[in-house]
Design a protein around this motif. Structure first.
Motif, PDB file in Angstrom:
ATOM      1  N   ALA A 271      45.732  40.237  40.150  1.00 44.98           N
ATOM      2  CA  ALA A 271      46.709  41.073  40.844  1.00 44.98           C
ATOM      3  C   ALA A 271      47.422  40.360  41.890  1.00 44.98           C
ATOM      4  CB  ALA A 271      46.012  42.277  41.601  1.00 44.98           C
ATOM      5  N   LEU A 272      48.696  40.213  42.130  1.00 48.51           N
ATOM      6  CA  LEU A 272      49.512  39.731  43.052  1.00 48.51           C
ATOM      7  C   LEU A 272      50.531  40.549  43.859  1.00 48.51           C
ATOM      8  CD1 LEU A 272      51.378  36.904  40.903  1.00 48.51           C
ATOM      9  CD2 LEU A 272      49.222  36.870  42.386  1.00 48.51           C
ATOM     10  N   ASN A 273      49.585  41.689  43.972  1.00 48.32           N
ATOM     11  CA  ASN A 273      50.419  42.688  44.697  1.00 48.32           C
ATOM     12  C   ASN A 273      50.056  42.949  46.200  1.00 48.32           C
ATOM     13  OD1 ASN A 273      47.971  43.871  44.313  1.00 48.32           O
ATOM     14  ND2 ASN A 273      48.540  46.091  43.748  1.00 48.32           N
ATOM     15  N   GLN A 274      49.745  41.976  46.844  1.00 49.42           N
ATOM     16  CA  GLN A 274      49.184  41.893  48.286  1.00 49.42           C
ATOM     17  C   GLN A 274      50.412  42.219  48.999  1.00 49.42           C
ATOM     18  OE1 GLN A 274      48.202  39.933  46.267  1.00 49.42           O
ATOM     19  NE2 GLN A 274      46.092  39.402  46.540  1.00 49.42           N
ATOM     20  N   PRO A 275      50.621  42.837  50.171  1.00 50.70           N
ATOM     21  CA  PRO A 275      51.645  43.234  50.875  1.00 50.70           C
ATOM     22  C   PRO A 275      52.758  42.229  51.309  1.00 50.70           C
ATOM     23  CG  PRO A 275      49.676  44.504  51.718  1.00 50.70           C
ATOM     24  CD  PRO A 275      49.090  43.526  50.916  1.00 50.70           C
ATOM     25  N   ALA A 276      52.223  41.114  51.562  1.00 52.18           N
ATOM     26  CA  ALA A 276      53.094  39.954  51.881  1.00 52.18           C
ATOM     27  C   ALA A 276      53.886  39.504  50.566  1.00 52.18           C
ATOM     28  CB  ALA A 276      52.231  38.967  52.598  1.00 52.18           C
ATOM     29  N   ILE A 277      53.314  39.502  49.567  1.00 56.71           N
ATOM     30  CA  ILE A 277      54.084  39.238  48.160  1.00 56.71           C
ATOM     31  C   ILE A 277      54.900  40.214  47.861  1.00 56.71           C
ATOM     32  CG2 ILE A 277      53.912  38.893  45.910  1.00 56.71           C
ATOM     33  CD1 ILE A 277      52.575  36.449  47.455  1.00 56.71           C
ATOM     34  N   GLN A 278      54.702  41.531  48.102  1.00 57.88           N
ATOM     35  CA  GLN A 278      55.287  42.504  47.895  1.00 57.88           C
ATOM     36  C   GLN A 278      56.769  42.704  48.691  1.00 57.88           C
ATOM     37  OE1 GLN A 278      54.118  46.451  46.843  1.00 57.88           O
ATOM     38  NE2 GLN A 278      51.809  45.992  46.807  1.00 57.88           N
ATOM     39  N   GLU A 279      56.507  42.097  49.962  1.00 56.41           N
ATOM     40  CA  GLU A 279      57.600  42.149  51.067  1.00 56.41           C
ATOM     41  C   GLU A 279      58.771  41.120  50.387  1.00 56.41           C
ATOM     42  OE1 GLU A 279      58.276  41.340  55.741  1.00 56.41           O
ATOM     43  OE2 GLU A 279      56.626  41.943  55.088  1.00 56.41           O
ATOM     44  N   LYS A 280      58.004  39.892  50.071  1.00 55.77           N
ATOM     45  CA  LYS A 280      58.835  38.875  49.576  1.00 55.77           C
ATOM     46  C   LYS A 280      59.940  39.067  48.268  1.00 55.77           C
ATOM     47  CE  LYS A 280      59.685  35.368  51.361  1.00 55.77           C
ATOM     48  NZ  LYS A 280      60.546  34.793  52.317  1.00 55.77           N
ATOM     49  N   PHE A 281      58.845  39.805  47.493  1.00 56.80           N
ATOM     50  CA  PHE A 281      59.687  40.429  46.348  1.00 56.80           C
ATOM     51  C   PHE A 281      60.751  41.298  46.325  1.00 56.80           C
ATOM     52  CE2 PHE A 281      59.822  43.465  42.951  1.00 56.80           C
ATOM     53  CZ  PHE A 281      60.319  42.657  41.802  1.00 56.80           C
ATOM     54  N   LEU A 282      60.601  42.188  47.404  1.00 59.36           N
ATOM     55  CA  LEU A 282      61.725  43.157  47.740  1.00 59.36           C
ATOM     56  C   LEU A 282      62.837  42.317  48.272  1.00 59.36           C
ATOM     57  CD1 LEU A 282      59.606  46.023  48.835  1.00 59.36           C
ATOM     58  CD2 LEU A 282      60.892  45.925  46.838  1.00 59.36           C
ATOM     59  N   GLN A 283      62.618  41.370  49.008  1.00 57.83           N
ATOM     60  CA  GLN A 283      63.665  40.461  49.560  1.00 57.83           C
ATOM     61  C   GLN A 283      64.402  39.697  48.398  1.00 57.83           C
ATOM     62  OE1 GLN A 283      62.395  37.572  52.807  1.00 57.83           O
ATOM     63  NE2 GLN A 283      63.970  36.238  52.238  1.00 57.83           N
TER      64      GLN A 283
END
Length: 353
Positions: free
Chosen positions: A139-151
């Motif tokens: 799983a790569l869905n940690q909050p920090a990764i999700q935030e950068k993905f949305l960016q």
């Protein structure tokens, strides 16, 4: 097919030749049928499975997931009848939807062995045609990764939305960002449990030694495309690597897949696992719930898909930094599902610590 070099099928640790047979096509057939050439009954006895001697002859039991019963029965029961006639056996199959054992009985051991071997080959063939139900994932869905993905998504749409085919529908659900190691077809609870048990044995046999019982620190940096023409991209993925520069993540992935392939739970597709995190996929355009292991020839690859021009994305986001993540477990994830976090429902897991 070269009759001097027939393809080989591995079942239960044994290797069988796939003989050339003449098949007859039935238009509008509901289920594919099984044809065996005449005189095929003389299969050599095999100790890969147990044949019991009874008062009336011989008997063999085989565990088969209920969704596969129909392939042994065939259209209007023709496959089952043919098997019974040509091997001089009786084949008892549980009712549809009821998990249980198929029982083969006959007066001669050779006939029972022949029927069992044919059923194994038949099931192996049709199992390969089933859409995968589970997959091994990080799983790569940690909050920090999700935030950068949305960016990343926001910037791509801002700078590249005029490029052919680029739209918001192409992007992965941030809650489901992951690395796929390999896919599995698990058709009942017994097979799911078998996969879970194998995960635990892998932990004891080699994973603990590779990880040292500690999480693996991974960086997700840069993007790459799957096909050979960036102007006609179907899959864009984020690249991952160990922060310490080692190949421990690759070692865990490769050895897990090797062990699952050896067990018969997974089909071998590549010599090494391609570690990647899908961020854009043209399959999402038509089916946003579609989960992908994009390195495999999945059933959905046959869908009509509209490629997008990824040239500008690749130039502008070549070194985009998605973040750092601690990988502490391998998950047996269920396809087309979600848990409370939005990630795939977990059927089992291997924890590093």
């Amino acid at each position: 097919m070269d009759v001097l070099r027939p393809p080989l099928i591995r079942i239960g640790g044994r290797v069988y030749r796939k003989n050339l047979i003449q098949e007859q096509a039935f238009p509008h057939e509901e289920e594919e049928d099984f044809c065996a050439g005449p005189g095929d009954c003389a299969d050599e006895p095999c100790d890969a499975f147990v044949v019991e001697e009874t008062e009336r002859g011989f008997q063999c039991r085989v565990e088969v997931p209920s969704p596969l019963y129909k392939y042994i029965i065939g259209k209007k029961g023709e496959t089952k009848k043919r098997l019974e006639t040509e091997t001089r056996t009786s084949i008892s199959i549980p009712k549809p939807g009821v998990e249980g054992e198929i029982v083969i009985t006959g007066q001669h051991r050779s006939g029972v062995v022949s029927a069992r071997t044919r059923i194994d080959v038949l099931l192996d063939s049709f199992r390969k045609k089933q859409p995968f139900t589970h997959f091994l994932s990080f799983a790569l869905n940690q909050p920090a990764i999700q935030e950068k993905f949305l960016q990343f998504k926001e910037e791509v749409l801002e700078k590249c939305s005029k490029d052919h085919g680029v739209s918001s529908s192409l992007f992965q659900n941030p809650a489901k960002l992951h690395l796929t190691l390999g896919t599995l077809v698990l058709l009942n609870e017994q097979e799911i449990q078998k996969a879970c048990d194998l995960l635990q044995r892998c932990k004891e046999d080699f994973v603990d030694q590779i990880t040292g019982g500690q999480p693996l620190t991974v960086e997700v940096v840069g993007v790459e495309y799957m096909n050979d023409d960036p102007a006609m991209t179907d899959v864009l993925y984020a690249k991952v690597h160990m922060k310490d520069g080692s190949d421990r993540l690759q070692m865990v992935a490769d050895q897990l897949v090797e062990r699952f392939v050896a067990s018969g739970l997974m089909l071998k597709e590549w010599d090494r696992v391609k570690l990647h995190a899908t961020v854009m996929n043209t399959l999402f355009r038509k089916d946003p719930t579609e989960e992908r292991n994009n390195t495999m020839t999945g059933k959905s690859s046959f869908k009509e898909r509209e490629s997008f021009n990824g040239q500008n994305i690749l130039k502008l986001f070549e070194n985009f930094y998605f973040g750092e993540v601690q990988l502490d477990s391998v998950l047996l994830s269920q396809r087309f599902s979600s848990d409370a976090s939005g990630y795939y429902a977990t059927s089992g897991q291997l924890c590093f610590s």
